[in-house]
Design a protein around this motif. Structure first.
Motif, PDB file in Angstrom:
ATOM      1  N   ILE A 190       0.841  -1.201   0.000  1.00 46.10           N
ATOM      2  CA  ILE A 190       0.000   0.000   0.000  1.00 46.10           C
ATOM      3  C   ILE A 190       0.876   1.251   0.000  1.00 46.10           C
ATOM      4  N   GLN A 197      -4.060   1.423   4.827  1.00 45.72           N
ATOM      5  CA  GLN A 197      -5.109   2.265   4.242  1.00 45.72           C
ATOM      6  C   GLN A 197      -6.356   2.237   5.122  1.00 45.72           C
ATOM      7  N   GLY A 229     -18.285   0.480   3.587  1.00 41.60           N
ATOM      8  CA  GLY A 229     -17.382  -0.363   2.794  1.00 41.60           C
ATOM      9  C   GLY A 229     -17.609  -0.032   1.338  1.00 41.60           C
ATOM     10  N   ILE A 271     -12.010  -0.693   9.870  1.00 36.41           N
ATOM     11  CA  ILE A 271     -11.995  -2.165   9.884  1.00 36.41           C
ATOM     12  C   ILE A 271     -11.417  -2.696   8.569  1.00 36.41           C
ATOM     13  N   TRP A 272     -10.938  -3.932   8.621  1.00 34.43           N
ATOM     14  CA  TRP A 272     -10.316  -4.616   7.468  1.00 34.43           C
ATOM     15  C   TRP A 272      -9.058  -3.888   7.005  1.00 34.43           C
ATOM     16  N   PHE A 288      -5.296  -8.518   8.339  1.00 33.01           N
ATOM     17  CA  PHE A 288      -5.971  -7.232   8.516  1.00 33.01           C
ATOM     18  C   PHE A 288      -6.472  -7.059   9.943  1.00 33.01           C
ATOM     19  N   TRP A 297      -7.525 -18.120   0.765  1.00 33.07           N
ATOM     20  CA  TRP A 297      -7.330 -16.668   0.605  1.00 33.07           C
ATOM     21  C   TRP A 297      -8.226 -16.115  -0.492  1.00 33.07           C
ATOM     22  N   ILE A 354     -14.122  -9.686  -2.790  1.00 34.42           N
ATOM     23  CA  ILE A 354     -14.612  -8.640  -1.872  1.00 34.42           C
ATOM     24  C   ILE A 354     -13.677  -7.422  -1.880  1.00 34.42           C
ATOM     25  N   ALA A 377     -10.984  -4.458  -2.646  1.00 35.59           N
ATOM     26  CA  ALA A 377     -10.856  -3.492  -3.751  1.00 35.59           C
ATOM     27  C   ALA A 377     -12.134  -3.385  -4.583  1.00 35.59           C
ATOM     28  N   THR A 411     -16.306  -5.094  -4.309  1.00 36.60           N
ATOM     29  CA  THR A 411     -16.900  -6.438  -4.459  1.00 36.60           C
ATOM     30  C   THR A 411     -17.343  -6.667  -5.911  1.00 36.60           C
ATOM     31  N   ASN A 415     -22.124  -3.329 -11.027  1.00 34.88           N
ATOM     32  CA  ASN A 415     -22.874  -2.063 -11.121  1.00 34.88           C
ATOM     33  C   ASN A 415     -22.135  -1.078 -12.033  1.00 34.88           C
TER      34      ASN A 415
HETATM   35  C1  LIG Z   1      -8.549  -9.159   2.255  1.00 37.84           C
HETATM   36  C2  LIG Z   1      -9.149  -7.802   2.407  1.00 37.84           C
HETATM   37  C3  LIG Z   1      -8.318  -6.721   2.617  1.00 37.84           C
HETATM   38  C4  LIG Z   1      -8.866  -5.443   2.782  1.00 37.84           C
HETATM   39  N1  LIG Z   1      -8.021  -4.405   3.056  1.00 37.84           N
HETATM   40  C5  LIG Z   1      -8.528  -3.178   3.283  1.00 37.84           C
HETATM   41  C6  LIG Z   1      -7.673  -2.089   3.652  1.00 37.84           C
HETATM   42  O1  LIG Z   1      -6.453  -2.241   3.728  1.00 37.84           O
HETATM   43  N2  LIG Z   1      -8.235  -0.895   3.915  1.00 37.84           N
HETATM   44  C7  LIG Z   1      -9.571  -0.670   3.827  1.00 37.84           C
HETATM   45  O2  LIG Z   1      -9.999   0.450   4.051  1.00 37.84           O
HETATM   46  N3  LIG Z   1     -10.421  -1.681   3.498  1.00 37.84           N
HETATM   47  C8  LIG Z   1      -9.933  -2.925   3.237  1.00 37.84           C
HETATM   48  N4  LIG Z   1     -10.769  -3.967   2.914  1.00 37.84           N
HETATM   49  C9  LIG Z   1     -12.221  -3.742   2.947  1.00 37.84           C
HETATM   50  C10 LIG Z   1     -12.897  -3.768   1.600  1.00 37.84           C
HETATM   51  O3  LIG Z   1     -12.613  -2.608   0.887  1.00 37.84           O
HETATM   52  C11 LIG Z   1     -14.394  -3.954   1.864  1.00 37.84           C
HETATM   53  O4  LIG Z   1     -14.580  -5.229   2.442  1.00 37.84           O
HETATM   54  C12 LIG Z   1     -15.233  -3.851   0.609  1.00 37.84           C
HETATM   55  O5  LIG Z   1     -15.202  -2.550   0.087  1.00 37.84           O
HETATM   56  C13 LIG Z   1     -16.699  -4.252   0.878  1.00 37.84           C
HETATM   57  O6  LIG Z   1     -17.216  -3.523   1.930  1.00 37.84           O
HETATM   58  P1  LIG Z   1     -17.944  -4.252   3.167  1.00 37.84           P
HETATM   59  O7  LIG Z   1     -17.070  -5.386   3.611  1.00 37.84           O
HETATM   60  O8  LIG Z   1     -18.295  -3.230   4.154  1.00 37.84           O
HETATM   61  O9  LIG Z   1     -19.232  -4.908   2.557  1.00 37.84           O
HETATM   62  P2  LIG Z   1     -20.642  -4.138   2.256  1.00 37.84           P
HETATM   63  O10 LIG Z   1     -20.373  -2.870   1.515  1.00 37.84           O
HETATM   64  O11 LIG Z   1     -21.417  -4.043   3.534  1.00 37.84           O
HETATM   65  O12 LIG Z   1     -21.314  -5.177   1.286  1.00 37.84           O
HETATM   66  C14 LIG Z   1     -21.990  -6.366   1.749  1.00 37.84           C
HETATM   67  C15 LIG Z   1     -22.585  -7.065   0.536  1.00 37.84           C
HETATM   68  O13 LIG Z   1     -23.559  -6.206  -0.098  1.00 37.84           O
HETATM   69  C16 LIG Z   1     -23.224  -6.006  -1.465  1.00 37.84           C
HETATM   70  N5  LIG Z   1     -23.535  -4.631  -1.854  1.00 37.84           N
HETATM   71  C17 LIG Z   1     -23.234  -3.497  -1.179  1.00 37.84           C
HETATM   72  N6  LIG Z   1     -23.674  -2.407  -1.857  1.00 37.84           N
HETATM   73  C18 LIG Z   1     -24.234  -2.868  -3.014  1.00 37.84           C
HETATM   74  C19 LIG Z   1     -24.840  -2.237  -4.139  1.00 37.84           C
HETATM   75  N7  LIG Z   1     -24.943  -0.905  -4.229  1.00 37.84           N
HETATM   76  N8  LIG Z   1     -25.310  -3.031  -5.149  1.00 37.84           N
HETATM   77  C20 LIG Z   1     -25.197  -4.394  -5.084  1.00 37.84           C
HETATM   78  N9  LIG Z   1     -24.640  -5.044  -4.019  1.00 37.84           N
HETATM   79  C21 LIG Z   1     -24.157  -4.295  -3.005  1.00 37.84           C
HETATM   80  C22 LIG Z   1     -21.721  -6.248  -1.556  1.00 37.84           C
HETATM   81  O14 LIG Z   1     -21.313  -6.625  -2.852  1.00 37.84           O
HETATM   82  C23 LIG Z   1     -21.535  -7.371  -0.541  1.00 37.84           C
HETATM   83  O15 LIG Z   1     -21.844  -8.611  -1.132  1.00 37.84           O
HETATM   84  C24 LIG Z   1     -10.267  -5.254   2.724  1.00 37.84           C
HETATM   85  C25 LIG Z   1     -11.104  -6.350   2.484  1.00 37.84           C
HETATM   86  C26 LIG Z   1     -10.560  -7.606   2.319  1.00 37.84           C
HETATM   87  C27 LIG Z   1     -11.485  -8.759   2.077  1.00 37.84           C
END
Ligand SMILES: Cc1cc2nc3c(=O)[nH]c(=O)nc-3n(C[C@H](O)[C@H](O)[C@H](O)COP(=O)(O)OP(=O)(O)OC[C@H]3O[C@@H](n4cnc5c(N)ncnc54)[C@H](O)[C@@H]3O)c2cc1C
Length: 395
Positions: free
Chosen positions: A95, A129, A137, A161-162, A214, A367, A373, A375, A377, A383
Protein backbone atom coordinates in the motif's frame (compact mmCIF):
# COMPACT_ATOMS: atom_id res chain seq x y z
CA UNK A 1 15.52 0.68 -35.68
CA UNK A 2 12.41 2.69 -34.83
CA UNK A 3 12.12 4.41 -31.46
CA UNK A 4 9.62 1.77 -30.33
CA UNK A 5 11.90 -1.09 -31.37
CA UNK A 6 14.83 0.48 -29.50
CA UNK A 7 12.67 0.84 -26.36
CA UNK A 8 11.56 -2.81 -26.64
CA UNK A 9 15.18 -3.97 -27.05
CA UNK A 10 16.17 -1.91 -23.99
CA UNK A 11 13.29 -3.46 -22.01
CA UNK A 12 14.52 -6.92 -23.00
CA UNK A 13 18.10 -6.18 -21.85
CA UNK A 14 16.64 -4.86 -18.59
CA UNK A 15 14.54 -8.04 -18.24
CA UNK A 16 17.51 -10.38 -18.68
CA UNK A 17 19.67 -8.54 -16.15
CA UNK A 18 16.80 -8.33 -13.65
CA UNK A 19 15.93 -12.02 -14.09
CA UNK A 20 19.52 -13.06 -13.40
CA UNK A 21 19.70 -10.86 -10.30
CA UNK A 22 16.30 -11.98 -8.96
CA UNK A 23 16.98 -15.67 -9.44
CA UNK A 24 20.25 -15.63 -7.55
CA UNK A 25 19.21 -13.08 -4.90
CA UNK A 26 15.91 -14.84 -4.10
CA UNK A 27 17.55 -18.29 -3.99
CA UNK A 28 20.19 -16.92 -1.59
CA UNK A 29 17.49 -15.26 0.52
CA UNK A 30 15.47 -18.48 0.73
CA UNK A 31 18.54 -20.55 1.68
CA UNK A 32 19.43 -18.05 4.41
CA UNK A 33 15.96 -17.97 5.99
CA UNK A 34 16.11 -19.75 9.35
CA UNK A 35 13.82 -22.77 9.79
CA UNK A 36 12.85 -23.12 6.11
CA UNK A 37 11.36 -20.49 3.84
CA UNK A 38 7.61 -19.88 3.86
CA UNK A 39 6.53 -17.26 1.30
CA UNK A 40 3.19 -16.93 3.13
CA UNK A 41 4.88 -15.81 6.34
CA UNK A 42 4.59 -12.03 6.87
CA UNK A 43 8.08 -11.70 8.42
CA UNK A 44 9.53 -13.50 5.41
CA UNK A 45 7.61 -11.22 3.03
CA UNK A 46 8.74 -8.07 4.86
CA UNK A 47 12.40 -9.19 4.96
CA UNK A 48 12.41 -9.99 1.22
CA UNK A 49 10.79 -6.61 0.51
CA UNK A 50 13.55 -4.96 2.61
CA UNK A 51 16.14 -6.80 0.48
CA UNK A 52 14.56 -5.49 -2.72
CA UNK A 53 14.55 -1.93 -1.38
CA UNK A 54 18.16 -2.17 -0.17
CA UNK A 55 19.16 -3.22 -3.68
CA UNK A 56 17.45 -0.33 -5.45
CA UNK A 57 14.25 -2.13 -6.49
CA UNK A 58 11.82 0.41 -5.06
CA UNK A 59 10.66 3.80 -6.27
CA UNK A 60 11.10 2.50 -9.82
CA UNK A 61 8.83 5.11 -11.39
CA UNK A 62 9.51 8.00 -9.01
CA UNK A 63 11.46 11.06 -10.12
CA UNK A 64 15.20 10.92 -9.36
CA UNK A 65 15.04 13.96 -7.06
CA UNK A 66 13.13 11.81 -4.53
CA UNK A 67 15.50 8.86 -4.80
CA UNK A 68 13.52 7.08 -7.54
CA UNK A 69 14.80 5.55 -10.77
CA UNK A 70 12.41 7.34 -13.16
CA UNK A 71 11.85 4.12 -15.13
CA UNK A 72 9.11 4.12 -17.78
CA UNK A 73 5.93 2.15 -17.08
CA UNK A 74 6.97 -0.59 -19.53
CA UNK A 75 10.02 -1.36 -17.39
CA UNK A 76 8.05 -1.22 -14.13
CA UNK A 77 5.75 -3.81 -15.72
CA UNK A 78 8.78 -5.98 -16.53
CA UNK A 79 9.82 -5.76 -12.86
CA UNK A 80 6.39 -6.91 -11.61
CA UNK A 81 6.35 -9.77 -14.11
CA UNK A 82 9.86 -11.03 -13.38
CA UNK A 83 9.44 -10.65 -9.63
CA UNK A 84 6.34 -12.87 -9.70
CA UNK A 85 7.95 -15.27 -12.16
CA UNK A 86 10.83 -16.05 -9.77
CA UNK A 87 8.26 -17.16 -7.18
CA UNK A 88 8.88 -14.36 -4.67
CA UNK A 89 5.83 -13.23 -2.68
CA UNK A 90 4.29 -9.76 -2.61
CA UNK A 91 5.55 -7.60 0.25
CA UNK A 92 3.71 -6.13 3.23
CA UNK A 93 4.22 -2.48 2.24
CA UNK A 94 2.27 -2.84 -1.01
CA UNK A 95 0.00 0.00 0.00
CA UNK A 96 2.94 2.31 0.73
CA UNK A 97 4.74 1.57 -2.53
CA UNK A 98 1.71 1.10 -4.81
CA UNK A 99 -0.86 3.60 -3.53
CA UNK A 100 0.49 6.16 -1.07
CA UNK A 101 3.77 7.01 -2.81
CA UNK A 102 2.20 7.98 -6.17
CA UNK A 103 -0.56 9.84 -4.29
CA UNK A 104 2.04 11.83 -2.34
CA UNK A 105 3.97 12.58 -5.53
CA UNK A 106 0.77 13.92 -7.08
CA UNK A 107 -0.93 15.74 -4.19
CA UNK A 108 1.76 16.16 -1.50
CA UNK A 109 3.50 19.39 -0.55
CA UNK A 110 7.27 19.49 -1.04
CA UNK A 111 7.73 19.11 2.73
CA UNK A 112 5.44 16.03 2.82
CA UNK A 113 7.30 14.39 -0.07
CA UNK A 114 10.65 15.00 1.67
CA UNK A 115 9.30 13.65 4.96
CA UNK A 116 7.49 10.53 3.84
CA UNK A 117 9.01 9.24 0.59
CA UNK A 118 12.41 8.18 2.07
CA UNK A 119 10.65 5.93 4.62
CA UNK A 120 8.78 4.14 1.80
CA UNK A 121 11.84 3.92 -0.46
CA UNK A 122 13.86 2.18 2.27
CA UNK A 123 10.80 0.25 3.55
CA UNK A 124 11.47 1.66 7.02
CA UNK A 125 7.85 2.91 7.19
CA UNK A 126 5.00 0.55 6.31
CA UNK A 127 1.70 2.21 5.41
CA UNK A 128 -1.86 0.97 5.72
CA UNK A 129 -5.11 2.27 4.24
CA UNK A 130 -7.81 3.39 6.67
CA UNK A 131 -10.92 3.73 4.53
CA UNK A 132 -13.44 0.98 5.43
CA UNK A 133 -15.57 1.16 8.57
CA UNK A 134 -18.20 -1.19 9.99
CA UNK A 135 -20.87 0.98 8.28
CA UNK A 136 -18.84 2.14 5.25
CA UNK A 137 -17.38 -0.36 2.79
CA UNK A 138 -18.93 -0.42 -0.66
CA UNK A 139 -20.58 2.85 0.26
CA UNK A 140 -17.33 4.53 1.26
CA UNK A 141 -18.80 8.02 1.34
CA UNK A 142 -20.65 7.00 4.55
CA UNK A 143 -17.39 7.25 6.51
CA UNK A 144 -18.16 8.42 10.05
CA UNK A 145 -14.66 8.74 11.53
CA UNK A 146 -14.47 12.36 12.61
CA UNK A 147 -11.53 14.78 12.48
CA UNK A 148 -12.42 17.90 14.46
CA UNK A 149 -10.32 21.04 14.49
CA UNK A 150 -7.95 21.13 17.47
CA UNK A 151 -4.93 23.26 18.30
CA UNK A 152 -2.47 22.97 15.39
CA UNK A 153 -4.47 20.28 13.59
CA UNK A 154 -7.23 17.76 14.28
CA UNK A 155 -8.56 15.42 16.92
CA UNK A 156 -9.40 12.07 15.33
CA UNK A 157 -12.11 9.73 16.63
CA UNK A 158 -13.50 6.67 14.90
CA UNK A 159 -13.33 2.99 14.05
CA UNK A 160 -11.79 1.48 10.90
CA UNK A 161 -12.00 -2.16 9.88
CA UNK A 162 -10.32 -4.62 7.47
CA UNK A 163 -7.20 -2.43 7.57
CA UNK A 164 -4.53 -4.63 5.96
CA UNK A 165 -1.16 -4.77 7.76
CA UNK A 166 -2.27 -2.19 10.37
CA UNK A 167 -0.45 -4.09 13.13
CA UNK A 168 2.81 -3.75 11.18
CA UNK A 169 2.28 -0.23 9.90
CA UNK A 170 3.98 2.90 11.19
CA UNK A 171 1.53 5.12 9.32
CA UNK A 172 -2.01 5.01 7.96
CA UNK A 173 -3.78 7.24 5.44
CA UNK A 174 -7.22 7.84 6.84
CA UNK A 175 -10.38 9.10 5.19
CA UNK A 176 -12.11 11.17 7.89
CA UNK A 177 -15.07 13.54 8.04
CA UNK A 178 -13.99 17.12 8.59
CA UNK A 179 -17.27 18.81 7.63
CA UNK A 180 -20.38 16.96 8.84
CA UNK A 181 -22.65 19.65 7.33
CA UNK A 182 -21.34 19.21 3.77
CA UNK A 183 -22.78 16.61 1.37
CA UNK A 184 -21.37 13.10 1.89
CA UNK A 185 -18.51 13.25 -0.63
CA UNK A 186 -17.56 16.82 0.07
CA UNK A 187 -16.86 16.80 3.82
CA UNK A 188 -14.02 14.24 3.83
CA UNK A 189 -10.28 14.81 4.28
CA UNK A 190 -7.21 12.65 3.68
CA UNK A 191 -4.99 12.45 6.77
CA UNK A 192 -1.53 10.88 7.07
CA UNK A 193 -1.81 9.46 10.58
CA UNK A 194 1.09 8.25 12.73
CA UNK A 195 0.08 4.83 14.09
CA UNK A 196 2.44 5.35 17.07
CA UNK A 197 0.33 8.30 18.33
CA UNK A 198 -1.39 7.98 21.73
CA UNK A 199 -5.02 6.87 21.26
CA UNK A 200 -4.43 4.48 18.32
CA UNK A 201 -5.47 0.89 19.13
CA UNK A 202 -5.04 -1.99 16.69
CA UNK A 203 -6.77 -5.36 17.00
CA UNK A 204 -5.81 -8.02 14.45
CA UNK A 205 -8.63 -10.08 12.87
CA UNK A 206 -7.92 -13.76 12.30
CA UNK A 207 -8.75 -14.91 8.76
CA UNK A 208 -9.83 -18.22 7.27
CA UNK A 209 -6.16 -18.96 6.43
CA UNK A 210 -5.22 -18.75 10.12
CA UNK A 211 -3.24 -15.55 9.58
CA UNK A 212 -4.19 -12.08 10.72
CA UNK A 213 -3.32 -9.80 7.82
CA UNK A 214 -5.97 -7.23 8.52
CA UNK A 215 -7.12 -5.47 11.66
CA UNK A 216 -9.63 -3.25 13.36
CA UNK A 217 -8.22 0.19 14.17
CA UNK A 218 -9.66 2.48 16.82
CA UNK A 219 -8.82 6.19 17.02
CA UNK A 220 -9.59 7.77 20.37
CA UNK A 221 -8.75 11.48 20.58
CA UNK A 222 -5.70 11.05 18.35
CA UNK A 223 -3.88 14.31 17.62
CA UNK A 224 -3.09 14.77 13.94
CA UNK A 225 -0.93 17.83 13.14
CA UNK A 226 -2.17 20.15 10.41
CA UNK A 227 0.92 19.34 8.28
CA UNK A 228 -0.32 15.74 8.02
CA UNK A 229 -3.38 16.76 5.99
CA UNK A 230 -2.80 15.76 2.35
CA UNK A 231 -4.17 18.25 -0.15
CA UNK A 232 -6.85 20.63 1.00
CA UNK A 233 -9.34 20.14 3.78
CA UNK A 234 -12.56 18.48 2.50
CA UNK A 235 -10.85 17.34 -0.73
CA UNK A 236 -10.29 13.79 0.59
CA UNK A 237 -12.77 12.08 -1.74
CA UNK A 238 -11.05 13.40 -4.85
CA UNK A 239 -7.66 12.24 -3.53
CA UNK A 240 -8.96 8.80 -2.52
CA UNK A 241 -10.47 8.26 -5.99
CA UNK A 242 -7.22 9.30 -7.69
CA UNK A 243 -5.20 7.09 -5.31
CA UNK A 244 -7.24 4.08 -6.45
CA UNK A 245 -6.21 4.62 -10.06
CA UNK A 246 -2.43 4.90 -9.63
CA UNK A 247 -1.75 1.14 -9.83
CA UNK A 248 -3.61 0.85 -13.10
CA UNK A 249 -1.55 -0.97 -15.66
CA UNK A 250 0.52 -3.00 -13.22
CA UNK A 251 -1.88 -4.23 -10.46
CA UNK A 252 -2.88 -7.46 -12.19
CA UNK A 253 0.56 -8.39 -13.57
CA UNK A 254 1.86 -10.36 -10.54
CA UNK A 255 -1.59 -11.86 -9.97
CA UNK A 256 -1.82 -13.13 -13.53
CA UNK A 257 1.71 -14.55 -13.51
CA UNK A 258 0.69 -16.43 -10.38
CA UNK A 259 -2.55 -17.56 -12.03
CA UNK A 260 -0.56 -19.11 -14.90
CA UNK A 261 1.86 -20.76 -12.43
CA UNK A 262 -1.00 -22.23 -10.41
CA UNK A 263 -2.66 -23.44 -13.59
CA UNK A 264 0.50 -25.45 -14.36
CA UNK A 265 0.52 -26.80 -10.80
CA UNK A 266 -3.11 -27.87 -11.14
CA UNK A 267 -2.28 -29.66 -14.40
CA UNK A 268 0.54 -31.54 -12.66
CA UNK A 269 -1.85 -32.36 -9.83
CA UNK A 270 -4.42 -33.69 -12.31
CA UNK A 271 -1.84 -36.02 -13.84
CA UNK A 272 -0.80 -37.20 -10.38
CA UNK A 273 -4.41 -37.61 -9.31
CA UNK A 274 -4.77 -39.91 -12.31
CA UNK A 275 -2.02 -42.10 -10.94
CA UNK A 276 -3.72 -42.19 -7.51
CA UNK A 277 -7.02 -43.08 -9.12
CA UNK A 278 -8.80 -39.99 -7.83
CA UNK A 279 -10.81 -37.78 -10.16
CA UNK A 280 -8.93 -38.68 -13.37
CA UNK A 281 -7.34 -35.97 -15.49
CA UNK A 282 -9.08 -37.51 -18.48
CA UNK A 283 -12.55 -36.99 -16.97
CA UNK A 284 -14.78 -34.50 -18.72
CA UNK A 285 -15.23 -32.56 -15.45
CA UNK A 286 -11.49 -31.89 -15.17
CA UNK A 287 -10.83 -31.34 -18.88
CA UNK A 288 -13.66 -28.83 -19.35
CA UNK A 289 -12.71 -26.83 -16.29
CA UNK A 290 -9.02 -26.84 -17.17
CA UNK A 291 -9.68 -25.74 -20.76
CA UNK A 292 -11.87 -22.87 -19.59
CA UNK A 293 -9.21 -21.77 -17.10
CA UNK A 294 -6.47 -21.90 -19.76
CA UNK A 295 -8.65 -19.60 -21.90
CA UNK A 296 -9.23 -17.33 -18.87
CA UNK A 297 -5.47 -17.11 -18.30
CA UNK A 298 -4.89 -16.10 -21.91
CA UNK A 299 -7.72 -13.55 -22.07
CA UNK A 300 -6.70 -12.02 -18.72
CA UNK A 301 -3.12 -11.58 -19.96
CA UNK A 302 -4.49 -9.73 -23.01
CA UNK A 303 -6.71 -7.53 -20.83
CA UNK A 304 -3.73 -6.71 -18.62
CA UNK A 305 -1.62 -5.80 -21.68
CA UNK A 306 -4.40 -3.57 -22.95
CA UNK A 307 -4.62 -1.80 -19.57
CA UNK A 308 -0.85 -1.29 -19.56
CA UNK A 309 -0.90 0.10 -23.10
CA UNK A 310 -3.71 2.50 -22.11
CA UNK A 311 -1.82 3.67 -19.01
CA UNK A 312 1.34 4.19 -21.11
CA UNK A 313 -0.61 6.34 -23.56
CA UNK A 314 -1.96 8.34 -20.63
CA UNK A 315 -5.61 7.36 -21.30
CA UNK A 316 -7.88 8.17 -18.34
CA UNK A 317 -8.87 5.11 -16.24
CA UNK A 318 -12.15 3.61 -17.43
CA UNK A 319 -14.63 0.95 -16.31
CA UNK A 320 -12.67 -1.85 -18.10
CA UNK A 321 -10.71 -2.37 -14.85
CA UNK A 322 -13.96 -3.63 -13.26
CA UNK A 323 -14.32 -6.30 -15.91
CA UNK A 324 -10.72 -7.50 -15.33
CA UNK A 325 -11.24 -7.49 -11.55
CA UNK A 326 -14.34 -9.68 -11.75
CA UNK A 327 -12.83 -11.96 -14.38
CA UNK A 328 -9.56 -12.50 -12.45
CA UNK A 329 -11.09 -12.93 -8.97
CA UNK A 330 -13.85 -15.31 -10.09
CA UNK A 331 -11.60 -17.36 -12.41
CA UNK A 332 -9.01 -17.60 -9.63
CA UNK A 333 -11.65 -19.04 -7.30
CA UNK A 334 -12.64 -21.58 -9.97
CA UNK A 335 -8.99 -22.53 -10.50
CA UNK A 336 -8.46 -23.18 -6.81
CA UNK A 337 -11.77 -25.05 -6.50
CA UNK A 338 -10.44 -27.40 -9.18
CA UNK A 339 -7.24 -27.91 -7.20
CA UNK A 340 -9.34 -28.91 -4.18
CA UNK A 341 -11.34 -31.36 -6.26
CA UNK A 342 -8.09 -32.97 -7.41
CA UNK A 343 -6.57 -33.08 -3.94
CA UNK A 344 -9.68 -34.74 -2.56
CA UNK A 345 -9.58 -35.49 1.18
CA UNK A 346 -5.85 -34.71 1.23
CA UNK A 347 -6.77 -31.02 1.02
CA UNK A 348 -7.81 -31.20 4.69
CA UNK A 349 -4.29 -32.24 5.68
CA UNK A 350 -2.37 -30.21 3.10
CA UNK A 351 -1.39 -27.42 5.47
CA UNK A 352 0.87 -29.65 7.51
CA UNK A 353 1.85 -31.87 4.58
CA UNK A 354 5.33 -32.22 3.17
CA UNK A 355 4.02 -31.23 -0.29
CA UNK A 356 4.56 -27.44 -0.54
CA UNK A 357 2.60 -27.31 -3.81
CA UNK A 358 -0.56 -28.81 -2.25
CA UNK A 359 -0.15 -26.64 0.86
CA UNK A 360 0.25 -23.54 -1.31
CA UNK A 361 -2.87 -24.32 -3.36
CA UNK A 362 -5.04 -24.94 -0.29
CA UNK A 363 -3.80 -21.72 1.29
CA UNK A 364 -4.48 -19.87 -1.98
CA UNK A 365 -7.99 -21.42 -2.10
CA UNK A 366 -8.80 -20.12 1.36
CA UNK A 367 -7.33 -16.67 0.60
CA UNK A 368 -9.14 -16.40 -2.72
CA UNK A 369 -12.53 -16.16 -0.96
CA UNK A 370 -11.50 -12.55 -0.13
CA UNK A 371 -10.60 -11.64 -3.70
CA UNK A 372 -14.19 -11.05 -4.81
CA UNK A 373 -14.61 -8.64 -1.87
CA UNK A 374 -11.41 -6.56 -1.57
CA UNK A 375 -10.86 -3.49 -3.75
CA UNK A 376 -14.58 -3.41 -4.62
CA UNK A 377 -16.90 -6.44 -4.46
CA UNK A 378 -18.06 -8.26 -7.59
CA UNK A 379 -21.54 -6.75 -7.19
CA UNK A 380 -20.10 -3.23 -7.11
CA UNK A 381 -17.93 -3.98 -10.16
CA UNK A 382 -21.04 -5.28 -11.98
CA UNK A 383 -22.87 -2.06 -11.12
CA UNK A 384 -19.99 -0.08 -12.67
CA UNK A 385 -20.06 -2.21 -15.84
CA UNK A 386 -23.86 -1.93 -16.06
CA UNK A 387 -23.91 1.83 -15.65
CA UNK A 388 -20.67 2.95 -17.32
CA UNK A 389 -20.11 0.36 -20.06
CA UNK A 390 -23.63 -0.78 -20.90
CA UNK A 391 -25.40 2.50 -20.19
CA UNK A 392 -28.06 0.85 -18.00
CA UNK A 393 -29.94 3.02 -15.49
CA UNK A 394 -28.46 3.49 -12.01
CA UNK A 395 -29.44 0.81 -9.46
C1 LIG B 1 -8.55 -9.16 2.25
C2 LIG B 1 -9.15 -7.80 2.41
C3 LIG B 1 -8.32 -6.72 2.62
C4 LIG B 1 -8.87 -5.44 2.78
N1 LIG B 1 -8.02 -4.41 3.06
C5 LIG B 1 -8.53 -3.18 3.28
C6 LIG B 1 -7.67 -2.09 3.65
O1 LIG B 1 -6.45 -2.24 3.73
N2 LIG B 1 -8.23 -0.89 3.91
C7 LIG B 1 -9.57 -0.67 3.83
O2 LIG B 1 -10.00 0.45 4.05
N3 LIG B 1 -10.42 -1.68 3.50
C8 LIG B 1 -9.93 -2.93 3.24
N4 LIG B 1 -10.77 -3.97 2.91
C9 LIG B 1 -12.22 -3.74 2.95
C10 LIG B 1 -12.90 -3.77 1.60
O3 LIG B 1 -12.61 -2.61 0.89
C11 LIG B 1 -14.39 -3.95 1.86
O4 LIG B 1 -14.58 -5.23 2.44
C12 LIG B 1 -15.23 -3.85 0.61
O5 LIG B 1 -15.20 -2.55 0.09
C13 LIG B 1 -16.70 -4.25 0.88
O6 LIG B 1 -17.22 -3.52 1.93
P1 LIG B 1 -17.94 -4.25 3.17
O7 LIG B 1 -17.07 -5.39 3.61
O8 LIG B 1 -18.29 -3.23 4.15
O9 LIG B 1 -19.23 -4.91 2.56
P2 LIG B 1 -20.64 -4.14 2.26
O10 LIG B 1 -20.37 -2.87 1.52
O11 LIG B 1 -21.42 -4.04 3.53
O12 LIG B 1 -21.31 -5.18 1.29
C14 LIG B 1 -21.99 -6.37 1.75
C15 LIG B 1 -22.59 -7.06 0.54
O13 LIG B 1 -23.56 -6.21 -0.10
C16 LIG B 1 -23.22 -6.01 -1.47
N5 LIG B 1 -23.54 -4.63 -1.85
C17 LIG B 1 -23.23 -3.50 -1.18
N6 LIG B 1 -23.67 -2.41 -1.86
C18 LIG B 1 -24.23 -2.87 -3.01
C19 LIG B 1 -24.84 -2.24 -4.14
N7 LIG B 1 -24.94 -0.91 -4.23
N8 LIG B 1 -25.31 -3.03 -5.15
C20 LIG B 1 -25.20 -4.39 -5.08
N9 LIG B 1 -24.64 -5.04 -4.02
C21 LIG B 1 -24.16 -4.29 -3.01
C22 LIG B 1 -21.72 -6.25 -1.56
O14 LIG B 1 -21.31 -6.62 -2.85
C23 LIG B 1 -21.54 -7.37 -0.54
O15 LIG B 1 -21.84 -8.61 -1.13
C24 LIG B 1 -10.27 -5.25 2.72
C25 LIG B 1 -11.10 -6.35 2.48
C26 LIG B 1 -10.56 -7.61 2.32
C27 LIG B 1 -11.48 -8.76 2.08
Amino acid sequence: MTQMETAAADDETFRQALRAWLESAYARFVRGWPGGADPRNLDFRRAWEDTLCANGWSGLGWPREYGGRALPLSRQAVFHEEHARCGAPLGVNLIGHGILAPTLLHFGSEAQKRRFLPGILSNREVWCQGYSEPGAGSDLASVRTRAEPAQGGYLLNGHKIWTSFADRAQRCFVLARTDPQASRHKGLSFLLVDMRSPGVRVEPIRQLTGEAEFCEVFFENVRVPREDLLGEENQGWKIAMAAASFERGTYFIPRLVRFAQELRQVRALALRADAYGRVPASSAAVRHRWARLAADSHVLALKSQRALAGAMRGDPPGPEGSSTKIHWSEAHQRLLELSLLLLGDDACLADGSADPCAAGLVHAYLWSRAETILAGTSEIQRNIIAEQMLGLPKA
